[in-house]
Design an enzyme around this catalytic site. Structure first.
Site, short mmCIF file in Angstrom:
data_model
loop_
_atom_site.label_atom_id
_atom_site.label_comp_id
_atom_site.label_asym_id
_atom_site.label_seq_id
_atom_site.Cartn_x
_atom_site.Cartn_y
_atom_site.Cartn_z
CE LYS A 168 1.16 -1.34 4.23
NZ LYS A 168 2.59 -1.23 4.21
CE LYS B 232 0.04 2.45 8.06
NZ LYS B 232 1.26 3.11 8.00
P1 AMP Z 1 2.83 2.58 5.19
O1 AMP Z 1 3.93 2.96 4.24
O2 AMP Z 1 3.22 1.54 6.17
O3 AMP Z 1 2.13 3.78 5.77
O4 AMP Z 1 1.71 1.85 4.32
C1 AMP Z 1 1.05 2.49 3.29
C2 AMP Z 1 1.76 2.22 1.99
O5 AMP Z 1 1.58 0.86 1.60
C3 AMP Z 1 1.18 2.97 0.82
O6 AMP Z 1 1.64 4.28 0.76
C4 AMP Z 1 1.67 2.15 -0.36
O7 AMP Z 1 2.96 2.59 -0.73
C5 AMP Z 1 1.81 0.76 0.21
N1 AMP Z 1 0.84 -0.23 -0.36
C6 AMP Z 1 1.18 -1.49 -0.68
N2 AMP Z 1 0.12 -2.16 -1.17
C7 AMP Z 1 -0.92 -1.30 -1.15
C8 AMP Z 1 -2.30 -1.41 -1.53
N3 AMP Z 1 -2.82 -2.54 -1.99
N4 AMP Z 1 -3.07 -0.30 -1.36
C9 AMP Z 1 -2.56 0.86 -0.86
N5 AMP Z 1 -1.28 1.01 -0.49
C10 AMP Z 1 -0.46 -0.05 -0.62
#
Ligand code: AMP
Length: 566
Positions: free
Chosen positions: A253, A436
Protein backbone atom coordinates in the site's frame (compact mmCIF):
# COMPACT_ATOMS: atom_id res chain seq x y z
CA UNK A 1 -38.44 22.88 -22.45
CA UNK A 2 -39.23 26.07 -20.57
CA UNK A 3 -37.21 26.49 -17.43
CA UNK A 4 -40.52 27.22 -15.70
CA UNK A 5 -41.76 23.71 -16.55
CA UNK A 6 -38.56 22.22 -15.17
CA UNK A 7 -38.88 24.30 -11.99
CA UNK A 8 -42.53 23.36 -11.53
CA UNK A 9 -41.60 19.69 -11.69
CA UNK A 10 -38.77 20.27 -9.20
CA UNK A 11 -41.32 21.79 -6.84
CA UNK A 12 -43.50 18.68 -7.07
CA UNK A 13 -40.49 16.43 -6.52
CA UNK A 14 -39.40 18.45 -3.51
CA UNK A 15 -42.88 18.15 -2.01
CA UNK A 16 -43.03 14.37 -2.51
CA UNK A 17 -41.80 12.22 0.32
CA UNK A 18 -41.97 8.60 -0.81
CA UNK A 19 -38.97 7.42 -2.85
CA UNK A 20 -41.20 5.64 -5.34
CA UNK A 21 -43.19 8.80 -5.95
CA UNK A 22 -40.01 10.82 -6.45
CA UNK A 23 -38.70 8.26 -8.93
CA UNK A 24 -41.97 8.34 -10.90
CA UNK A 25 -41.97 12.14 -11.02
CA UNK A 26 -38.34 12.13 -12.19
CA UNK A 27 -39.15 9.52 -14.82
CA UNK A 28 -42.02 11.65 -16.13
CA UNK A 29 -39.79 14.70 -16.30
CA UNK A 30 -37.08 12.75 -18.16
CA UNK A 31 -39.64 11.52 -20.67
CA UNK A 32 -40.94 15.03 -21.22
CA UNK A 33 -37.47 16.53 -21.60
CA UNK A 34 -36.82 15.06 -25.06
CA UNK A 35 -33.92 16.86 -26.75
CA UNK A 36 -32.95 18.66 -23.54
CA UNK A 37 -32.70 15.41 -21.58
CA UNK A 38 -28.97 15.57 -20.85
CA UNK A 39 -29.25 19.08 -19.48
CA UNK A 40 -32.32 18.26 -17.41
CA UNK A 41 -30.58 15.25 -15.87
CA UNK A 42 -27.57 17.34 -14.88
CA UNK A 43 -29.73 20.17 -13.58
CA UNK A 44 -31.65 17.72 -11.38
CA UNK A 45 -28.33 16.76 -9.84
CA UNK A 46 -27.35 20.42 -9.42
CA UNK A 47 -24.72 20.21 -12.15
CA UNK A 48 -24.00 21.87 -15.43
CA UNK A 49 -21.14 19.56 -16.41
CA UNK A 50 -20.99 15.79 -16.21
CA UNK A 51 -19.17 14.37 -13.17
CA UNK A 52 -16.13 13.32 -15.21
CA UNK A 53 -15.63 16.86 -16.52
CA UNK A 54 -13.34 18.92 -14.32
CA UNK A 55 -14.75 22.22 -15.59
CA UNK A 56 -16.12 24.15 -12.65
CA UNK A 57 -19.07 26.52 -12.78
CA UNK A 58 -17.23 28.42 -10.09
CA UNK A 59 -20.00 30.73 -9.01
CA UNK A 60 -19.37 31.72 -5.42
CA UNK A 61 -22.26 32.65 -3.13
CA UNK A 62 -21.27 36.35 -3.20
CA UNK A 63 -21.55 36.50 -6.96
CA UNK A 64 -24.95 34.85 -6.84
CA UNK A 65 -26.20 37.26 -4.14
CA UNK A 66 -24.98 40.24 -6.14
CA UNK A 67 -26.84 39.12 -9.24
CA UNK A 68 -29.96 38.46 -7.18
CA UNK A 69 -29.76 41.84 -5.46
CA UNK A 70 -29.45 43.59 -8.76
CA UNK A 71 -32.40 41.72 -10.25
CA UNK A 72 -34.46 42.56 -7.16
CA UNK A 73 -34.09 46.28 -7.74
CA UNK A 74 -32.66 49.30 -6.01
CA UNK A 75 -34.08 48.59 -2.58
CA UNK A 76 -32.38 45.25 -2.07
CA UNK A 77 -28.70 44.95 -1.17
CA UNK A 78 -26.38 41.95 -0.88
CA UNK A 79 -26.48 42.50 2.90
CA UNK A 80 -30.30 42.22 2.84
CA UNK A 81 -30.01 38.93 1.03
CA UNK A 82 -27.41 37.62 3.47
CA UNK A 83 -29.55 38.62 6.43
CA UNK A 84 -32.59 36.95 4.91
CA UNK A 85 -30.52 33.85 4.17
CA UNK A 86 -29.37 33.65 7.78
CA UNK A 87 -33.07 33.40 8.76
CA UNK A 88 -34.19 31.01 6.03
CA UNK A 89 -31.10 28.86 5.63
CA UNK A 90 -31.86 28.30 1.95
CA UNK A 91 -30.97 30.54 -0.97
CA UNK A 92 -33.89 29.10 -2.97
CA UNK A 93 -36.45 30.35 -0.45
CA UNK A 94 -34.76 33.76 -0.33
CA UNK A 95 -34.64 34.10 -4.13
CA UNK A 96 -38.25 33.02 -4.47
CA UNK A 97 -39.42 35.73 -2.08
CA UNK A 98 -37.58 38.52 -3.86
CA UNK A 99 -39.51 40.52 -6.37
CA UNK A 100 -37.25 39.80 -9.31
CA UNK A 101 -37.44 41.04 -12.85
CA UNK A 102 -38.54 44.11 -14.62
CA UNK A 103 -35.15 45.76 -14.41
CA UNK A 104 -35.59 47.52 -17.70
CA UNK A 105 -32.75 48.58 -19.89
CA UNK A 106 -30.41 45.97 -18.55
CA UNK A 107 -33.13 43.37 -18.63
CA UNK A 108 -32.31 42.21 -22.09
CA UNK A 109 -28.69 41.62 -21.13
CA UNK A 110 -27.66 38.12 -22.19
CA UNK A 111 -31.23 37.24 -23.01
CA UNK A 112 -30.96 37.48 -26.77
CA UNK A 113 -34.27 39.28 -26.60
CA UNK A 114 -36.08 36.38 -24.90
CA UNK A 115 -38.32 37.26 -22.05
CA UNK A 116 -38.72 33.77 -20.65
CA UNK A 117 -36.08 31.23 -19.72
CA UNK A 118 -35.57 27.95 -21.54
CA UNK A 119 -33.58 25.06 -20.07
CA UNK A 120 -31.10 25.31 -22.93
CA UNK A 121 -30.62 29.05 -22.66
CA UNK A 122 -29.90 28.69 -18.93
CA UNK A 123 -27.34 26.03 -19.72
CA UNK A 124 -25.73 28.05 -22.50
CA UNK A 125 -25.44 31.13 -20.31
CA UNK A 126 -24.01 29.17 -17.39
CA UNK A 127 -21.42 27.53 -19.64
CA UNK A 128 -20.45 30.88 -21.11
CA UNK A 129 -20.19 32.25 -17.64
CA UNK A 130 -17.87 29.39 -16.60
CA UNK A 131 -15.61 30.17 -19.54
CA UNK A 132 -15.37 33.86 -18.77
CA UNK A 133 -11.92 34.66 -17.42
CA UNK A 134 -9.53 37.55 -17.11
CA UNK A 135 -9.81 41.18 -16.12
CA UNK A 136 -13.31 42.28 -15.26
CA UNK A 137 -14.64 38.73 -15.56
CA UNK A 138 -16.36 38.94 -12.16
CA UNK A 139 -18.47 41.87 -13.35
CA UNK A 140 -19.31 40.10 -16.59
CA UNK A 141 -20.36 37.03 -14.63
CA UNK A 142 -22.63 39.07 -12.37
CA UNK A 143 -24.15 40.66 -15.49
CA UNK A 144 -24.81 37.28 -17.05
CA UNK A 145 -26.35 35.81 -13.94
CA UNK A 146 -28.41 38.95 -13.46
CA UNK A 147 -29.70 38.46 -17.00
CA UNK A 148 -31.04 35.06 -15.95
CA UNK A 149 -32.54 36.09 -12.61
CA UNK A 150 -34.16 39.11 -14.18
CA UNK A 151 -36.25 36.84 -16.36
CA UNK A 152 -37.08 34.29 -13.63
CA UNK A 153 -40.44 33.86 -11.93
CA UNK A 154 -40.62 32.93 -8.22
CA UNK A 155 -40.28 29.17 -8.55
CA UNK A 156 -37.73 29.50 -11.33
CA UNK A 157 -35.65 31.75 -9.06
CA UNK A 158 -35.85 29.14 -6.31
CA UNK A 159 -34.28 26.43 -8.45
CA UNK A 160 -32.02 28.64 -10.53
CA UNK A 161 -30.33 30.03 -7.43
CA UNK A 162 -29.91 26.55 -6.01
CA UNK A 163 -28.59 25.26 -9.33
CA UNK A 164 -25.91 27.91 -9.64
CA UNK A 165 -24.77 27.10 -6.12
CA UNK A 166 -24.90 23.33 -6.92
CA UNK A 167 -27.37 22.40 -4.18
CA UNK A 168 -30.78 21.46 -5.54
CA UNK A 169 -32.18 20.03 -2.28
CA UNK A 170 -35.06 18.22 -3.97
CA UNK A 171 -34.22 14.77 -2.70
CA UNK A 172 -32.90 13.57 -6.05
CA UNK A 173 -29.61 11.70 -5.81
CA UNK A 174 -27.67 9.71 -8.36
CA UNK A 175 -29.66 6.60 -7.43
CA UNK A 176 -32.93 8.40 -8.24
CA UNK A 177 -31.62 9.39 -11.67
CA UNK A 178 -30.51 5.81 -12.29
CA UNK A 179 -33.94 4.42 -11.34
CA UNK A 180 -35.80 7.24 -13.11
CA UNK A 181 -33.84 6.61 -16.32
CA UNK A 182 -34.57 2.89 -16.15
CA UNK A 183 -38.28 3.58 -15.56
CA UNK A 184 -38.65 6.33 -18.17
CA UNK A 185 -37.08 4.40 -21.02
CA UNK A 186 -37.79 0.85 -19.95
CA UNK A 187 -34.17 -0.23 -19.58
CA UNK A 188 -33.06 -2.71 -16.86
CA UNK A 189 -31.63 -0.90 -13.82
CA UNK A 190 -28.49 -3.07 -13.92
CA UNK A 191 -27.73 -1.98 -17.45
CA UNK A 192 -28.15 1.69 -16.46
CA UNK A 193 -25.99 1.18 -13.39
CA UNK A 194 -23.19 -0.38 -15.39
CA UNK A 195 -23.27 2.33 -18.04
CA UNK A 196 -23.09 4.93 -15.29
CA UNK A 197 -20.08 3.22 -13.76
CA UNK A 198 -18.14 3.23 -17.00
CA UNK A 199 -19.15 6.68 -18.22
CA UNK A 200 -19.80 8.72 -15.10
CA UNK A 201 -22.18 10.71 -17.20
CA UNK A 202 -25.81 10.59 -16.12
CA UNK A 203 -26.90 12.77 -19.04
CA UNK A 204 -25.22 10.59 -21.63
CA UNK A 205 -26.70 7.38 -20.22
CA UNK A 206 -30.21 8.85 -20.09
CA UNK A 207 -29.89 10.15 -23.65
CA UNK A 208 -28.69 6.73 -24.91
CA UNK A 209 -31.61 5.09 -23.12
CA UNK A 210 -34.03 7.56 -24.72
CA UNK A 211 -32.74 7.26 -28.26
CA UNK A 212 -31.47 3.67 -28.43
CA UNK A 213 -32.98 1.83 -25.48
CA UNK A 214 -31.21 -1.03 -23.71
CA UNK A 215 -28.91 -1.75 -26.64
CA UNK A 216 -27.63 1.83 -26.63
CA UNK A 217 -27.04 1.77 -22.88
CA UNK A 218 -25.19 -1.53 -23.12
CA UNK A 219 -22.92 -0.13 -25.77
CA UNK A 220 -21.49 2.53 -23.47
CA UNK A 221 -17.92 1.62 -22.65
CA UNK A 222 -14.91 3.14 -21.01
CA UNK A 223 -13.38 5.87 -23.08
CA UNK A 224 -9.88 7.26 -22.97
CA UNK A 225 -10.13 10.81 -21.63
CA UNK A 226 -13.26 10.20 -19.60
CA UNK A 227 -12.23 9.33 -16.03
CA UNK A 228 -14.24 6.89 -13.96
CA UNK A 229 -14.58 6.65 -10.24
CA UNK A 230 -11.85 4.70 -8.52
CA UNK A 231 -12.56 1.35 -6.89
CA UNK A 232 -12.22 1.74 -3.15
CA UNK A 233 -11.07 -0.44 -0.31
CA UNK A 234 -12.43 -1.36 3.08
CA UNK A 235 -10.48 -1.97 6.19
CA UNK A 236 -9.91 -5.66 6.77
CA UNK A 237 -7.59 -8.21 8.27
CA UNK A 238 -5.44 -11.01 6.89
CA UNK A 239 -7.90 -13.33 8.63
CA UNK A 240 -10.81 -11.78 6.71
CA UNK A 241 -8.95 -12.21 3.45
CA UNK A 242 -7.93 -15.81 4.11
CA UNK A 243 -11.41 -16.68 5.35
CA UNK A 244 -13.00 -15.29 2.19
CA UNK A 245 -10.65 -16.29 -0.62
CA UNK A 246 -8.49 -19.34 -1.41
CA UNK A 247 -5.62 -17.08 -2.29
CA UNK A 248 -4.93 -13.45 -1.56
CA UNK A 249 -3.43 -10.96 -4.00
CA UNK A 250 -1.07 -8.97 -1.82
CA UNK A 251 0.24 -5.58 -2.87
CA UNK A 252 2.15 -2.89 -1.09
CA UNK A 253 0.00 0.00 0.00
CA UNK A 254 1.73 3.10 -1.28
CA UNK A 255 1.38 6.31 0.65
CA UNK A 256 0.72 8.78 -2.11
CA UNK A 257 -2.20 9.99 -4.18
CA UNK A 258 -4.51 7.97 -6.36
CA UNK A 259 -4.15 8.60 -10.05
CA UNK A 260 -5.91 7.42 -13.19
CA UNK A 261 -3.77 7.40 -16.28
CA UNK A 262 -5.44 7.76 -19.67
CA UNK A 263 -3.52 7.48 -22.91
CA UNK A 264 -4.54 7.06 -26.51
CA UNK A 265 -1.04 5.77 -27.23
CA UNK A 266 0.32 9.26 -27.87
CA UNK A 267 -1.26 11.83 -25.59
CA UNK A 268 -1.57 11.31 -21.86
CA UNK A 269 -4.06 12.68 -19.32
CA UNK A 270 -3.93 12.16 -15.58
CA UNK A 271 -6.87 12.39 -13.19
CA UNK A 272 -6.96 12.57 -9.43
CA UNK A 273 -9.18 10.46 -7.20
CA UNK A 274 -12.00 12.97 -7.56
CA UNK A 275 -11.50 13.01 -11.32
CA UNK A 276 -9.80 16.38 -11.56
CA UNK A 277 -7.42 16.77 -14.45
CA UNK A 278 -3.93 16.88 -12.90
CA UNK A 279 -1.97 16.25 -16.10
CA UNK A 280 -0.06 19.52 -15.99
CA UNK A 281 1.02 19.05 -12.41
CA UNK A 282 2.84 15.77 -12.99
CA UNK A 283 5.01 16.07 -16.12
CA UNK A 284 7.36 13.25 -15.14
CA UNK A 285 4.46 10.78 -15.01
CA UNK A 286 3.25 12.05 -18.39
CA UNK A 287 6.78 11.59 -19.80
CA UNK A 288 7.06 8.12 -18.32
CA UNK A 289 3.74 7.00 -19.80
CA UNK A 290 4.45 8.64 -23.16
CA UNK A 291 7.78 6.83 -23.36
CA UNK A 292 6.47 3.47 -22.18
CA UNK A 293 2.92 2.99 -23.43
CA UNK A 294 2.23 2.93 -27.13
CA UNK A 295 -1.37 1.73 -27.17
CA UNK A 296 -4.62 3.18 -25.83
CA UNK A 297 -4.93 2.30 -22.14
CA UNK A 298 -6.50 3.35 -18.85
CA UNK A 299 -4.47 2.53 -15.76
CA UNK A 300 -5.14 2.96 -12.07
CA UNK A 301 -2.39 3.54 -9.56
CA UNK A 302 -0.74 5.69 -6.95
CA UNK A 303 1.82 8.45 -7.40
CA UNK A 304 4.31 8.65 -4.62
CA UNK A 305 6.79 11.40 -3.81
CA UNK A 306 10.32 10.04 -3.72
CA UNK A 307 13.66 11.37 -2.54
CA UNK A 308 16.86 11.37 -4.58
CA UNK A 309 17.45 7.67 -3.77
CA UNK A 310 13.96 6.71 -4.84
CA UNK A 311 12.77 6.16 -1.24
CA UNK A 312 9.15 7.20 -0.59
CA UNK A 313 8.40 10.49 1.12
CA UNK A 314 5.24 11.27 3.11
CA UNK A 315 2.12 11.76 1.03
CA UNK A 316 1.84 15.47 1.89
CA UNK A 317 4.78 15.97 -0.46
CA UNK A 318 2.84 14.55 -3.39
CA UNK A 319 -0.19 16.63 -2.55
CA UNK A 320 1.96 19.72 -2.77
CA UNK A 321 2.75 18.72 -6.35
CA UNK A 322 -0.94 18.13 -7.12
CA UNK A 323 -1.90 21.59 -5.98
CA UNK A 324 0.88 23.29 -7.82
CA UNK A 325 -0.37 25.23 -10.83
CA UNK A 326 2.68 27.39 -11.57
CA UNK A 327 6.42 26.91 -11.57
CA UNK A 328 5.94 23.21 -12.06
CA UNK A 329 9.51 22.69 -13.21
CA UNK A 330 10.74 24.21 -9.95
CA UNK A 331 8.37 22.08 -7.94
CA UNK A 332 9.58 19.06 -9.83
CA UNK A 333 13.12 19.69 -8.69
CA UNK A 334 11.91 19.99 -5.16
CA UNK A 335 9.64 16.93 -5.02
CA UNK A 336 9.92 14.10 -7.49
CA UNK A 337 7.09 11.68 -8.03
CA UNK A 338 6.88 8.12 -9.22
CA UNK A 339 3.99 6.11 -10.59
CA UNK A 340 3.06 2.72 -9.14
CA UNK A 341 0.28 1.42 -11.38
CA UNK A 342 -1.69 -1.42 -9.84
CA UNK A 343 -4.59 -1.92 -12.22
CA UNK A 344 -5.51 -1.79 -15.86
CA UNK A 345 -9.10 -0.92 -16.78
CA UNK A 346 -8.75 -0.68 -20.51
CA UNK A 347 -6.20 -1.91 -23.03
CA UNK A 348 -6.09 -2.98 -26.64
CA UNK A 349 -9.51 -1.45 -27.26
CA UNK A 350 -11.04 -3.69 -24.60
CA UNK A 351 -12.83 -2.69 -21.41
CA UNK A 352 -11.36 -4.93 -18.72
CA UNK A 353 -13.64 -4.12 -15.80
CA UNK A 354 -15.23 -7.56 -15.91
CA UNK A 355 -11.90 -9.39 -16.08
CA UNK A 356 -10.34 -10.75 -12.91
CA UNK A 357 -7.66 -8.83 -11.04
CA UNK A 358 -5.20 -11.56 -12.03
CA UNK A 359 -5.90 -10.96 -15.71
CA UNK A 360 -5.96 -7.20 -15.37
CA UNK A 361 -2.60 -7.25 -13.64
CA UNK A 362 -1.17 -9.38 -16.44
CA UNK A 363 -2.47 -6.80 -18.94
CA UNK A 364 -0.94 -4.04 -16.86
CA UNK A 365 2.44 -5.74 -17.00
CA UNK A 366 2.09 -6.15 -20.77
CA UNK A 367 1.10 -2.50 -21.26
CA UNK A 368 4.02 -1.11 -19.26
CA UNK A 369 6.59 -3.69 -20.37
CA UNK A 370 9.59 -2.35 -22.12
CA UNK A 371 10.63 -4.88 -24.74
CA UNK A 372 14.34 -4.65 -24.10
CA UNK A 373 13.91 -4.72 -20.36
CA UNK A 374 11.64 -7.79 -20.62
CA UNK A 375 14.15 -9.58 -22.83
CA UNK A 376 17.00 -8.88 -20.45
CA UNK A 377 14.90 -10.10 -17.56
CA UNK A 378 13.84 -13.25 -19.36
CA UNK A 379 17.50 -14.05 -20.05
CA UNK A 380 18.49 -13.64 -16.42
CA UNK A 381 15.36 -15.36 -15.13
CA UNK A 382 14.23 -12.23 -13.23
CA UNK A 383 10.54 -11.99 -12.47
CA UNK A 384 10.19 -8.45 -11.19
CA UNK A 385 7.49 -6.43 -12.96
CA UNK A 386 8.37 -3.58 -15.31
CA UNK A 387 9.14 -0.18 -13.89
CA UNK A 388 5.96 1.64 -12.86
CA UNK A 389 4.02 -1.54 -12.09
CA UNK A 390 3.18 -2.34 -8.50
CA UNK A 391 4.19 -5.89 -7.52
CA UNK A 392 1.52 -8.43 -6.78
CA UNK A 393 2.10 -11.60 -4.79
CA UNK A 394 -0.39 -14.44 -4.52
CA UNK A 395 -0.36 -16.07 -1.12
CA UNK A 396 -2.50 -18.26 1.10
CA UNK A 397 -0.06 -18.14 3.99
CA UNK A 398 -0.49 -15.69 6.85
CA UNK A 399 3.19 -15.86 7.76
CA UNK A 400 4.24 -15.04 4.24
CA UNK A 401 1.81 -12.12 4.15
CA UNK A 402 3.23 -10.92 7.46
CA UNK A 403 6.70 -11.05 5.94
CA UNK A 404 5.51 -9.00 2.96
CA UNK A 405 4.09 -6.45 5.34
CA UNK A 406 7.42 -6.15 7.14
CA UNK A 407 9.10 -5.61 3.79
CA UNK A 408 6.55 -2.99 2.77
CA UNK A 409 7.02 -1.10 6.02
CA UNK A 410 10.81 -1.43 5.83
CA UNK A 411 10.72 0.03 2.31
CA UNK A 412 8.82 3.03 3.71
CA UNK A 413 5.34 2.16 2.46
CA UNK A 414 2.11 2.35 4.39
CA UNK A 415 1.37 -1.35 4.68
CA UNK A 416 -0.49 -3.86 2.57
CA UNK A 417 -3.52 -4.09 0.34
CA UNK A 418 -5.21 -7.47 0.25
CA UNK A 419 -7.33 -8.15 -2.82
CA UNK A 420 -9.44 -10.97 -4.14
CA UNK A 421 -7.50 -12.17 -7.19
CA UNK A 422 -10.74 -13.13 -8.92
CA UNK A 423 -12.51 -9.84 -8.34
CA UNK A 424 -13.75 -7.58 -11.12
CA UNK A 425 -13.19 -3.81 -11.05
CA UNK A 426 -16.19 -1.98 -9.68
CA UNK A 427 -15.78 1.81 -10.08
CA UNK A 428 -16.79 3.86 -7.09
CA UNK A 429 -17.53 0.80 -5.04
CA UNK A 430 -16.16 0.37 -1.53
CA UNK A 431 -16.61 -3.38 -1.53
CA UNK A 432 -15.15 -6.31 0.34
CA UNK A 433 -12.91 -7.35 -2.53
CA UNK A 434 -10.13 -4.90 -1.74
CA UNK A 435 -9.03 -4.70 1.85
CA UNK A 436 -6.56 -2.31 3.38
CA UNK A 437 -4.99 -4.24 6.19
CA UNK A 438 -5.98 -2.79 9.47
CA UNK A 439 -2.93 -1.74 11.42
CA UNK A 440 -2.75 -3.18 14.93
CA UNK A 441 -4.63 -0.68 16.99
CA UNK A 442 -4.13 -2.25 20.36
CA UNK A 443 -1.22 -4.30 21.52
CA UNK A 444 -1.11 -6.70 24.44
CA UNK A 445 1.68 -7.23 26.91
CA UNK A 446 1.77 -10.98 27.45
CA UNK A 447 3.92 -13.16 29.68
CA UNK A 448 5.93 -15.90 28.00
CA UNK A 449 4.99 -19.19 29.65
CA UNK A 450 6.35 -21.69 27.16
CA UNK A 451 8.24 -22.15 23.93
CA UNK A 452 9.37 -24.75 21.44
CA UNK A 453 12.86 -25.57 20.26
CA UNK A 454 13.25 -24.99 16.57
CA UNK A 455 14.08 -27.54 13.92
CA UNK A 456 17.07 -28.04 11.64
CA UNK A 457 19.47 -25.14 11.79
CA UNK A 458 17.29 -23.57 14.44
CA UNK A 459 17.42 -26.61 16.73
CA UNK A 460 19.35 -24.71 19.41
CA UNK A 461 17.13 -21.64 19.52
CA UNK A 462 13.66 -21.23 20.91
CA UNK A 463 10.85 -20.26 18.56
CA UNK A 464 7.04 -20.31 18.79
CA UNK A 465 6.50 -18.70 22.19
CA UNK A 466 3.42 -19.42 24.28
CA UNK A 467 1.79 -16.20 25.48
CA UNK A 468 -0.31 -15.79 28.60
CA UNK A 469 -2.30 -13.10 30.33
CA UNK A 470 -2.68 -12.60 34.08
CA UNK A 471 -5.74 -13.95 35.79
CA UNK A 472 -5.44 -13.13 39.48
CA UNK A 473 -2.31 -14.91 40.63
CA UNK A 474 -2.32 -17.30 37.68
CA UNK A 475 -1.25 -16.98 34.03
CA UNK A 476 -3.56 -18.31 31.34
CA UNK A 477 -2.45 -18.98 27.80
CA UNK A 478 -3.96 -16.96 24.95
CA UNK A 479 -1.91 -17.89 21.90
CA UNK A 480 1.47 -18.57 20.37
CA UNK A 481 3.67 -16.16 18.53
CA UNK A 482 6.20 -17.13 15.91
CA UNK A 483 6.09 -14.25 13.45
CA UNK A 484 7.74 -10.90 13.39
CA UNK A 485 10.98 -12.24 14.92
CA UNK A 486 14.34 -12.08 13.16
CA UNK A 487 17.00 -14.80 13.52
CA UNK A 488 19.08 -12.43 15.58
CA UNK A 489 16.18 -11.73 17.90
CA UNK A 490 15.45 -15.46 18.24
CA UNK A 491 18.99 -16.04 19.48
CA UNK A 492 18.71 -13.17 21.96
CA UNK A 493 15.32 -14.34 23.19
CA UNK A 494 16.64 -17.87 23.69
CA UNK A 495 19.48 -16.52 25.84
CA UNK A 496 17.01 -14.44 27.77
CA UNK A 497 14.53 -17.26 28.40
CA UNK A 498 16.81 -20.25 28.88
CA UNK A 499 17.42 -19.58 32.56
CA UNK A 500 13.65 -19.56 33.17
CA UNK A 501 12.97 -23.00 31.69
CA UNK A 502 11.06 -25.11 34.25
CA UNK A 503 10.75 -28.32 32.35
CA UNK A 504 11.01 -29.88 28.91
CA UNK A 505 9.08 -32.52 27.08
CA UNK A 506 10.39 -33.26 23.61
CA UNK A 507 10.85 -29.92 21.91
CA UNK A 508 8.26 -28.22 24.13
CA UNK A 509 9.53 -26.26 27.09
CA UNK A 510 7.71 -24.86 30.07
CA UNK A 511 8.86 -21.39 31.06
CA UNK A 512 8.41 -19.65 34.40
CA UNK A 513 6.68 -16.26 34.08
CA UNK A 514 9.48 -13.71 33.89
CA UNK A 515 9.59 -12.11 30.47
CA UNK A 516 6.91 -9.88 28.93
CA UNK A 517 6.41 -9.62 25.16
CA UNK A 518 4.50 -6.84 23.50
CA UNK A 519 2.40 -8.42 20.77
CA UNK A 520 0.21 -7.09 18.01
CA UNK A 521 -2.69 -9.11 16.67
CA UNK A 522 -5.55 -8.79 14.23
CA UNK A 523 -8.35 -9.84 16.48
CA UNK A 524 -9.21 -11.75 19.63
CA UNK A 525 -11.63 -14.63 19.42
CA UNK A 526 -13.27 -16.78 22.03
CA UNK A 527 -11.57 -20.14 21.81
CA UNK A 528 -11.45 -23.37 23.80
CA UNK A 529 -7.87 -23.98 22.55
CA UNK A 530 -6.22 -21.85 25.22
CA UNK A 531 -6.68 -21.67 28.99
CA UNK A 532 -7.86 -18.08 28.96
CA UNK A 533 -10.82 -19.02 26.76
CA UNK A 534 -9.56 -16.56 24.13
CA UNK A 535 -7.15 -16.78 21.21
CA UNK A 536 -5.15 -14.05 19.49
CA UNK A 537 -5.46 -14.27 15.72
CA UNK A 538 -2.20 -13.64 13.90
CA UNK A 539 -0.17 -12.49 16.87
CA UNK A 540 3.06 -10.70 16.00
CA UNK A 541 6.09 -10.14 18.18
CA UNK A 542 6.73 -6.42 18.56
CA UNK A 543 9.40 -6.45 21.26
CA UNK A 544 10.38 -7.38 24.81
CA UNK A 545 8.96 -5.11 27.50
CA UNK A 546 12.14 -4.91 29.56
CA UNK A 547 10.41 -2.32 31.66
CA UNK A 548 7.64 -4.67 32.72
CA UNK A 549 7.52 -7.60 35.08
CA UNK A 550 4.86 -10.33 34.76
CA UNK A 551 2.84 -8.56 37.45
CA UNK A 552 2.50 -5.59 35.06
CA UNK A 553 1.37 -7.72 32.12
CA UNK A 554 -2.15 -7.41 30.72
CA UNK A 555 -4.96 -9.29 32.39
CA UNK A 556 -7.72 -11.58 31.21
CA UNK A 557 -10.16 -8.85 32.24
CA UNK A 558 -8.55 -6.41 29.77
CA UNK A 559 -8.88 -9.04 27.07
CA UNK A 560 -12.57 -9.39 27.89
CA UNK A 561 -12.97 -5.63 27.58
CA UNK A 562 -11.16 -5.56 24.25
CA UNK A 563 -13.40 -8.31 22.91
CA UNK A 564 -16.60 -6.61 24.04
CA UNK A 565 -15.48 -3.29 22.54
CA UNK A 566 -15.08 -4.89 19.13
P1 AMP B 1 -7.47 4.80 2.10
O1 AMP B 1 -7.11 6.08 1.40
O2 AMP B 1 -6.84 4.66 3.44
O3 AMP B 1 -8.95 4.50 2.04
O4 AMP B 1 -6.79 3.61 1.27
C1 AMP B 1 -7.12 3.36 -0.06
C2 AMP B 1 -6.16 4.09 -0.96
O5 AMP B 1 -4.87 3.50 -0.90
C3 AMP B 1 -6.50 3.98 -2.42
O6 AMP B 1 -7.50 4.88 -2.80
C4 AMP B 1 -5.18 4.29 -3.08
O7 AMP B 1 -5.05 5.70 -3.24
C5 AMP B 1 -4.16 3.85 -2.06
N1 AMP B 1 -3.34 2.68 -2.50
C6 AMP B 1 -2.02 2.58 -2.27
N2 AMP B 1 -1.53 1.43 -2.76
C7 AMP B 1 -2.58 0.77 -3.31
C8 AMP B 1 -2.72 -0.49 -3.97
N3 AMP B 1 -1.69 -1.31 -4.14
N4 AMP B 1 -3.97 -0.83 -4.39
C9 AMP B 1 -5.04 -0.01 -4.20
N5 AMP B 1 -4.96 1.18 -3.58
C10 AMP B 1 -3.75 1.58 -3.13
Amino acid sequence: MEFAAFAARCEEIEAASADTEITSLVAELLTAAEAELETVVRFLLGRVYPAHDSTKLDIGPKLCYEALARAAGQNVSVEDIEAHLAEEGDIGTVAEQLDLGGQQGLAAFGSGGETTLAVTSVETTLRELAETTGDGSQDTKVDMLFGLFNRAGDIEARYLSRLVLSEMRIGVGEGTIRDGTAMAFDVPVDAVERALQVSNDYGLVAESARTEGTAGVEEIQLEVGRPVQAMLAQTGTVADALDSWDEVAVEWKYDGARIQVHTDGTDVALYSRNMEDVTDALPEVVEFVTDTVDEPAILDGEVVAVDADGAPRPFQAVLRRFRRKHDIEMAREDVQVKLHAFDCLYAGGETLLDSSLRDRHARLVAVLADEEESKAKAETGQRTPPDGVSRLWLSADAKEIEQLEQEALAAGHEGLMLKDPNSTYTPGNRGQRWLKRKPDVETLDCVVTGAEWGEGRRANVLGTFELSVRDGEAYRSIGKVATGITDEELAELSDLLESHIKGESGTVVDIAPAIVFEVGYEEIQQSPTYESGYALRFPRFLGVRDDKSPADADTRTRVETLVSED
